[in-house]
Design an enzyme around this catalytic site. Structure first.
Site, PDB file in Angstrom:
ATOM      1  N   HIS A 174      24.819  16.954  26.465  1.00  0.00           N
ATOM      2  CA  HIS A 174      24.344  16.833  25.014  1.00  0.00           C
ATOM      3  C   HIS A 174      24.071  17.037  24.209  1.00  0.00           C
ATOM      4  O   HIS A 174      23.099  17.446  24.638  1.00  0.00           O
ATOM      5  CB  HIS A 174      25.200  15.705  24.289  1.00  0.00           C
ATOM      6  N   CYS A 190      20.778  10.480  29.982  1.00  0.00           N
ATOM      7  CA  CYS A 190      21.740  11.839  29.343  1.00  0.00           C
ATOM      8  C   CYS A 190      20.335  12.955  29.116  1.00  0.00           C
ATOM      9  O   CYS A 190      19.359  13.311  29.060  1.00  0.00           O
ATOM     10  CB  CYS A 190      21.789  11.330  28.537  1.00  0.00           C
TER      11      CYS A 190
END
Length: 214
Positions: A174, A190
């Site tokens: 992301h 992440c």
């Protein structure tokens, strides 16, 4: 995964021509076995929170406020053996490669999991979202009751401009509203990218693309 209407953004200009670099062949680190563990939310993925009160905040001490130029997006020679369209995440080097035909790859700088939260393995892109909403999971809210229960997508959202979800896990590739963390190990697993980089990757990668994390 999150739902919600995407937030409009300004037009995105494609990057300039990429500069060729030295060939790269990724090698899995011998000292760290591949592992898959339960998702651990990132305590720093919300803006404006009380970081100084957290023990983990010490891990961010010394992080530079400007991104190292070597993490700028560029095209490089690549000899990893994966088929074109594969994403290769080189965790130790803090680079993400999108394999191209003809022994080339697009290389992007990334931020990765901090010590104890690094992982490796094979995933697929299971979903994509533009300006994704953010809903902290229960585990994070127990640790951080000051966090919002839900945050609509937009420039202030910690997931940034785009998110690519990895398999059935809650791991994501992301964007970030903290570009100085690119090249650092500060997340809970992440993969962070510059917003303009994750927008570029998002347009190039379909749902179902293979993702190799080493």
């Amino acid at each position: 995964m999150h739902s919600g209407d995407p937030v409009p953004v300004r037009a995105y200009a494609p990057p300039p021509a990429y500069a060729p670099q030295q060939a790269y062949a990724p090698q899995a680190p011998a000292s760290r076995p591949a592992m898959q563990h339960a998702y651990a939310p990132d305590p720093f993925e919300a803006p404006g929170t009380r970081r100084a009160a957290l023990p983990e905040a010490r891990e961010e001490e010394g992080i530079g406020r400007a991104m190292d130029p070597r993490f700028q997006r560029q095209e490089v020679a690549y000899d990893g053996g994966q088929r074109p369209g594969t994403i290769v995440i080189d965790t130790p080097s803090r680079f993400l490669y999108l394999v191209q035909p003809g022994g080339r790859a697009l290389r992007y700088g990334i931020g990765v999991g901090r010590p104890g939260f690094a992982w490796s393995g094979m995933k697929t892109v299971s979903a994509k979202r533009e300006w994704p909403d953010w809903t902290p999971p229960a585990e994070m809210l127990r640790r951080r009751p000051d966090l919002p229960r839900h945050m609509a997508g937009g420039p202030a959202n910690p997931l940034g401009a785009r998110a690519l979800y990895l398999g059935s896990s809650l791991y994501r590739i992301h964007g970030t509203n903290e570009p100085h963390t690119i090249g650092q190990s500060v997340s809970s697993g992440c993969i962070r990218m510059m917003n303009e980089d994750v927008m570029d990757l998002y347009e190039r990668v379909p749902v179902g693309a293979r993702v190799q994390v080493i």
